[in-house]
Design a protein around this motif. Structure first.
Motif, PDB file in Angstrom:
ATOM      1  N   ARG A 204     -28.703  20.350   8.307  1.00 34.11           N
ATOM      2  CA  ARG A 204     -29.536  21.209   9.557  1.00 34.11           C
ATOM      3  C   ARG A 204     -29.853  22.308   9.001  1.00 34.11           C
ATOM      4  O   ARG A 204     -29.194  23.307   8.650  1.00 34.11           O
ATOM      5  CB  ARG A 204     -28.434  21.142  10.498  1.00 34.11           C
ATOM      6  N   ASP A 205     -31.028  22.701   9.161  1.00 29.91           N
ATOM      7  CA  ASP A 205     -31.944  23.974   8.830  1.00 29.91           C
ATOM      8  C   ASP A 205     -31.540  24.860   9.908  1.00 29.91           C
ATOM      9  O   ASP A 205     -31.226  24.693  11.184  1.00 29.91           O
ATOM     10  CB  ASP A 205     -33.287  23.913   8.128  1.00 29.91           C
TER      11      ASP A 205
ATOM     12  N   LEU B 261     -29.036  23.979  -2.221  1.00 29.80           N
ATOM     13  CA  LEU B 261     -29.349  23.671  -1.063  1.00 29.80           C
ATOM     14  C   LEU B 261     -29.384  24.730  -0.279  1.00 29.80           C
ATOM     15  O   LEU B 261     -29.097  25.790  -0.519  1.00 29.80           O
ATOM     16  CB  LEU B 261     -28.283  22.535  -0.400  1.00 29.80           C
ATOM     17  N   SER B 262     -30.151  24.777   1.135  1.00 28.43           N
ATOM     18  CA  SER B 262     -30.097  25.682   2.140  1.00 28.43           C
ATOM     19  C   SER B 262     -29.841  24.724   3.410  1.00 28.43           C
ATOM     20  O   SER B 262     -30.322  23.778   3.536  1.00 28.43           O
ATOM     21  CB  SER B 262     -31.178  26.501   2.249  1.00 28.43           C
ATOM     22  N   GLY B 263     -29.005  25.555   4.491  1.00 33.62           N
ATOM     23  CA  GLY B 263     -28.643  24.971   5.598  1.00 33.62           C
ATOM     24  C   GLY B 263     -27.184  24.658   5.892  1.00 33.62           C
ATOM     25  O   GLY B 263     -26.247  25.138   5.014  1.00 33.62           O
TER      26      GLY B 263
ATOM     27  N   LEU C 294     -26.399  26.790  -0.743  1.00 39.47           N
ATOM     28  CA  LEU C 294     -25.285  26.234  -1.262  1.00 39.47           C
ATOM     29  C   LEU C 294     -25.487  25.555  -2.529  1.00 39.47           C
ATOM     30  O   LEU C 294     -26.546  25.128  -2.938  1.00 39.47           O
ATOM     31  CB  LEU C 294     -24.956  25.082  -0.053  1.00 39.47           C
ATOM     32  N   LEU C 295     -24.494  25.760  -3.422  1.00 36.14           N
ATOM     33  CA  LEU C 295     -24.561  25.054  -4.798  1.00 36.14           C
ATOM     34  C   LEU C 295     -24.034  23.524  -4.311  1.00 36.14           C
ATOM     35  O   LEU C 295     -22.853  23.378  -3.638  1.00 36.14           O
ATOM     36  CB  LEU C 295     -23.661  25.553  -5.719  1.00 36.14           C
TER      37      LEU C 295
ATOM     38  N   ASP D 210     -34.050  21.496  12.552  1.00 38.35           N
ATOM     39  CA  ASP D 210     -34.550  20.113  12.116  1.00 38.35           C
ATOM     40  C   ASP D 210     -33.533  19.867  10.783  1.00 38.35           C
ATOM     41  O   ASP D 210     -32.426  20.737  10.504  1.00 38.35           O
ATOM     42  CB  ASP D 210     -36.066  20.603  11.609  1.00 38.35           C
ATOM     43  N   PHE D 211     -33.791  18.796  10.070  1.00 37.22           N
ATOM     44  CA  PHE D 211     -33.294  18.414   9.168  1.00 37.22           C
ATOM     45  C   PHE D 211     -33.638  18.385   7.838  1.00 37.22           C
ATOM     46  O   PHE D 211     -34.857  17.760   7.346  1.00 37.22           O
ATOM     47  CB  PHE D 211     -32.535  17.125   9.300  1.00 37.22           C
ATOM     48  N   ALA D 212     -33.256  19.223   6.709  1.00 30.53           N
ATOM     49  CA  ALA D 212     -33.906  19.235   5.510  1.00 30.53           C
ATOM     50  C   ALA D 212     -33.251  18.342   4.450  1.00 30.53           C
ATOM     51  O   ALA D 212     -32.079  18.152   4.457  1.00 30.53           O
ATOM     52  CB  ALA D 212     -33.594  20.543   4.877  1.00 30.53           C
ATOM     53  N   VAL D 213     -34.031  17.409   3.954  1.00 29.33           N
ATOM     54  CA  VAL D 213     -33.694  16.241   3.357  1.00 29.33           C
ATOM     55  C   VAL D 213     -34.114  16.530   1.870  1.00 29.33           C
ATOM     56  O   VAL D 213     -34.862  17.096   1.250  1.00 29.33           O
ATOM     57  CB  VAL D 213     -34.325  14.936   3.768  1.00 29.33           C
ATOM     58  N   ARG D 214     -32.950  16.243   0.989  1.00 30.83           N
ATOM     59  CA  ARG D 214     -33.372  16.406  -0.652  1.00 30.83           C
ATOM     60  C   ARG D 214     -32.906  15.247  -1.426  1.00 30.83           C
ATOM     61  O   ARG D 214     -31.932  14.500  -1.067  1.00 30.83           O
ATOM     62  CB  ARG D 214     -32.349  17.622  -1.016  1.00 30.83           C
TER      63      ARG D 214
END
Length: 415
Positions: free
Chosen positions: A403-404, A388-390, A370-371, A408-412
């Motif tokens: 959410r991946d 991003l991804s998720g 995702l942009l 789980d949760f991917a944080v950026r």
């Protein structure tokens, strides 16, 4: 940084966006950080480096909320129906504490006020809501009350949600849940909600006086019978700016909020909702589309048949969405004349977790990516912030969490 000009948005705009992660700079406000420090010596004066991305555990039924410099993950303790849930606080990429909630039921909102973390949601199968306050430093339970809590200044307004008789709406202190004052015990009391929480209270009976109350002090600001001599009936009353608006079958009537004296009426068929949009009122139609009204006179400045519902207002521009038949389609309009400034087809708004934070949009890039761009309405630009991804992303001032594929949760961290 890549910047998309909304005035010249094209389908191929994102093709040259680099896939590398942006560097982390600045001081995050609501940030979930993994702190991996390589200390050369104890006397080193170099500040510890903060990574730009990390992952926190999620799982089936888990939800993540960004607040302050933390991420709060709410998850069931086991797989059984009616299982209790726990809140786990993460900061700097590490678990800080975990706290078991006292009753089962979903949590739909988590936010910080002062040194407390507030969590609200339906309390089990009876769907009566509860609000729980935890100490932000330790996670220890401070108080809980069977009501839905709304921020109102530096305190909370608690609205009971059970159907068993009349119950008081109370203003309570965030630190200990202590009651500061109670509102009249009546089913006709309504909250006036704004971006920062409850901005006022209205008592709208089927007959008799309509009353305006201050949400912070509980003070009675105005009272007037708007329909003397008429038969009792349920009325749709809301507020926008300094106006109290009553939506009727044939349009809308406006009253001065401070006095409830009549200001104007406007004939607008099938009117659904009215909201403040800067220097205009945005009046949405039940059948889709909306009008831009002059708040001083109710005169129609402009009309559109397609757009309805306003996401954000800033700098004389409106971020709007299409109706249900074209769900998710966003656009930017000029608030003064309703002119289409930019069509944002393909972009989706990221639900914000924080009051007053930036509004981010995402657009698929393919391959599960995702942009992410931050909308700058006044300038008419979309500065690209990350790739991003998720799925199911939400954002704060400086963090975005998605959410991946593993749950789980991917944080950026955002640059």
């Amino acid at each position: 940084m890549t910047v998309i000009d909304l005035g010249e948005l094209r389908d191929d705009t994102v093709s040259d966006v680099p896939g590398r992660a942006p560097r982390a700079v600045g001081r995050p406000f609501r940030v979930l950080v993994v702190l991996l420090v390589a200390l050369v010596t104890l006397a080193s004066a170099t500040p510890p480096a903060r990574p730009t991305r990390w992952t926190v555990p999620g799982g089936t039924g888990a939800s993540a909320f960004v607040a302050g410099d933390r991420v709060y993950v709410v998850r069931p303790l086991d797989w059984r129906p009616g299982a209790l849930r726990e809140v786990v606080a993460y900061r700097d990429g590490r678990e800080r504490w975990r706290s078991r909630l006292p009753t089962p039921g979903d949590v739909v909102s988590v936010w910080e006020m002062g040194d407390r973390v507030l969590a609200a949601g339906p309390n089990g199968p009876d769907q009566a809501w509860q609000t729980v306050a935890l100490e932000a430093a330790t996670g220890r339970l401070s108080w809980r009350q069977n009501a839905l809590g709304y921020p109102a200044g530096d305190a909370l307004l608690l609205q009971p949600t059970t159907a068993s008789g009349l119950q008081e709406v109370r203003r309570v202190a965030v630190a200990d849940g202590r009651t500061l004052w109670t509102a009249p015990e009546t089913p006709d009391l309504r909250f006036v909600l704004g971006p920062a929480g409850v901005e006022g209270l209205l008592v709208v009976p089927e007959s008799g006086e309509t009353v305006v109350l201050d949400a912070v002090t509980g003070e009675r600001l105005a009272a007037r019978d708007l329909h003397p001599g008429e038969l009792p009936t349920q009325r749709r009353v809301l507020t926008a700016g300094d106006l109290v608006l009553e939506i009727r079958e044939d349009g809308v009537a406006a009253y001065q909020r401070q006095t409830l004296r009549s200001r104007w009426t406007a004939d607008l068929p099938l009117l659904d909702y009215v909201d403040s949009c800067g220097d205009v009122l945005c009046a949405s139609r039940q059948t889709g589309g909306m009008w831009g009204l002059d708040p001083a006179t109710g005169a129609v400045r402009w009309a559109t048949d397609r757009w309805a519902g306003v996401w954000k207002v800033d700098g004389g521009r409106l971020l709007v969405g299409a109706g249900e038949s074209d769900d998710g389609h966003l656009a930017v309009l000029d608030a003064d004349d309703g002119r289409l400034v930019a069509d944002l087809a393909g972009w989706t708004a990221v639900p914000p977790n924080e009051v007053g934070g930036p509004l981010f949009l995402t657009r698929p890039l393919g391959g599960g990516r995702l942009l992410l761009a931050e909308l700058d309405l006044p300038a008419g630009r979309l500065p690209v912030r990350a790739v991003l991804s998720g799925v199911d992303c939400s954002a704060g001032h400086a963090l975005v969490v998605c959410r991946d594929r593993d749950g789980d949760f991917a944080v950026r961290r955002l640059p």
